[in-house]
Design an enzyme around this catalytic site. Structure first.
Site, PDB file in Angstrom:
ATOM      1  N   SER A 140      52.069 103.288  40.466  1.00 34.28           N
ATOM      2  CA  SER A 140      52.695 104.349  40.946  1.00 34.28           C
ATOM      3  C   SER A 140      53.306 105.193  39.748  1.00 34.28           C
ATOM      4  O   SER A 140      53.548 104.574  38.608  1.00 34.28           O
ATOM      5  CB  SER A 140      54.034 103.716  41.810  1.00 34.28           C
ATOM      6  OG  SER A 140      54.998 104.879  42.010  1.00 34.28           O
ATOM      7  N   TYR A 154      61.268  98.404  42.672  1.00 35.96           N
ATOM      8  CA  TYR A 154      59.876  98.717  43.136  1.00 35.96           C
ATOM      9  C   TYR A 154      59.258  99.336  41.900  1.00 35.96           C
ATOM     10  O   TYR A 154      57.916  98.874  41.376  1.00 35.96           O
ATOM     11  CB  TYR A 154      60.016  99.800  44.308  1.00 35.96           C
ATOM     12  CG  TYR A 154      58.696 100.543  44.552  1.00 35.96           C
ATOM     13  CD1 TYR A 154      57.805 100.068  45.134  1.00 35.96           C
ATOM     14  CD2 TYR A 154      58.328 101.614  43.958  1.00 35.96           C
ATOM     15  CE1 TYR A 154      56.432 100.747  45.522  1.00 35.96           C
ATOM     16  CE2 TYR A 154      57.104 102.262  43.980  1.00 35.96           C
ATOM     17  CZ  TYR A 154      56.318 101.936  44.959  1.00 35.96           C
ATOM     18  OH  TYR A 154      55.008 102.473  45.127  1.00 35.96           O
TER      19      TYR A 154
END
Length: 252
Positions: A140, A154
């Site tokens: 990401s 995350y």
């Protein structure tokens, strides 16, 4: 062409979107996720639209690590080998550290990192055995820096899987007789079930189909790393890495 592709987390979102693009291009697919009814519906959709391909469905909770290895073996048997494994399954749960959300943060850490490690282990065992393959790890853009609030864990897990992929890639340097590539993909804001209702991302978000086509296009070039979509994320990435944290907060 790396024709036989296993995708984890394929029942929805980016996993299902990538499966649709790959099926359109004639790839045979092994689709793995917990929600088998969704996988079966997706399989039926893909076979109806592209009758020349093969699609196998595999029930998989990536946090059951023994099952990860078993599913890779099942997919190898059904498709006659795997050319590419896309480590895509993940969670976006979490809360600001110190606010009582440890259980959610732990679940995200286990799913996004430890389970990804299991997937990489299983895939690379197969690739080393056949001396060929392409491991694709979905990270990401949030992996570029430590992120605030609910994104902290995350982002940390996505940085972790990026370094995991880089370490695997390093192991391949100088090894002759192997056609094995490792690609880390850094998606920016792509619409999916995981980020529904996240308002701050809307200004740079692309729709699911656009994002998934960009993901597949990037992985098929088999680079070491790729930011997806390239614009604006290829330009934003270096800023995120080196700008003061206050500036990074404004970008996310």
């Amino acid at each position: 062409m790396r024709r036989n592709v296993l995708i984890t987390g394929a029942s929805s979102g980016l996993g299902a979107g990538m499966a649709r693009v790959l099926a359109e291009q004639g790839h045979h697919l092994a689709l793995a996720a917990r929600r088998t009814e969704r996988l079966e519906a997706l399989r039926d959709e893909l076979l109806a639209a592209h009758p020349g391909i093969r699609v196998s469905v595999h029930a998989l909770d990536v946090n059951d690590h023994d099952q990860v290895f078993a599913v890779v073996k099942e997919a190898v048997g059904e498709l006659g080998g795997l050319d590419r494994v896309v480590v895509n399954a993940g969670l976006g749960k979490g809360g600001r550290i110190g606010t009582g959300r440890f259980a959610a943060n732990r679940e995200t850490a286990m799913t996004n990192f430890v389970a990804a490690l299991a997937q990489c282990e299983a895939a690379m065992e197969h690739f080393y055995e056949r001396k060929a393959g392409h491991l694709v790890v979905i990270s990401s853009m949030s992996a570029m820096r430590g992120m605030p609030s609910s994104m902290t864990t995350y982002a940390a897990t996505k940085a972790g899987v990026a370094h995991l992929a880089e370490g695997i890639r390093s192991d391949l340097i100088g090894r002759r007789g192997l056609d094995i590539k490792v690609t880390t993909i850094y998606p920016g804001y792509i619409a999916s079930e995981m980020n529904e209702g996240v308002e701050q991302e809307a200004r740079m978000m692309v729709d699911t189909e656009t994002g998934c086509r960009a993901l597949v296009k990037a992985m098929q070039k088999e680079p070491a790393e790729a930011s997806v979509p390239p614009w604006p994320w290829k330009a934003i990435g270096p800023v995120m890495k080196h700008a003061p944290l206050g500036v990074v907060r404004k970008l996310v």
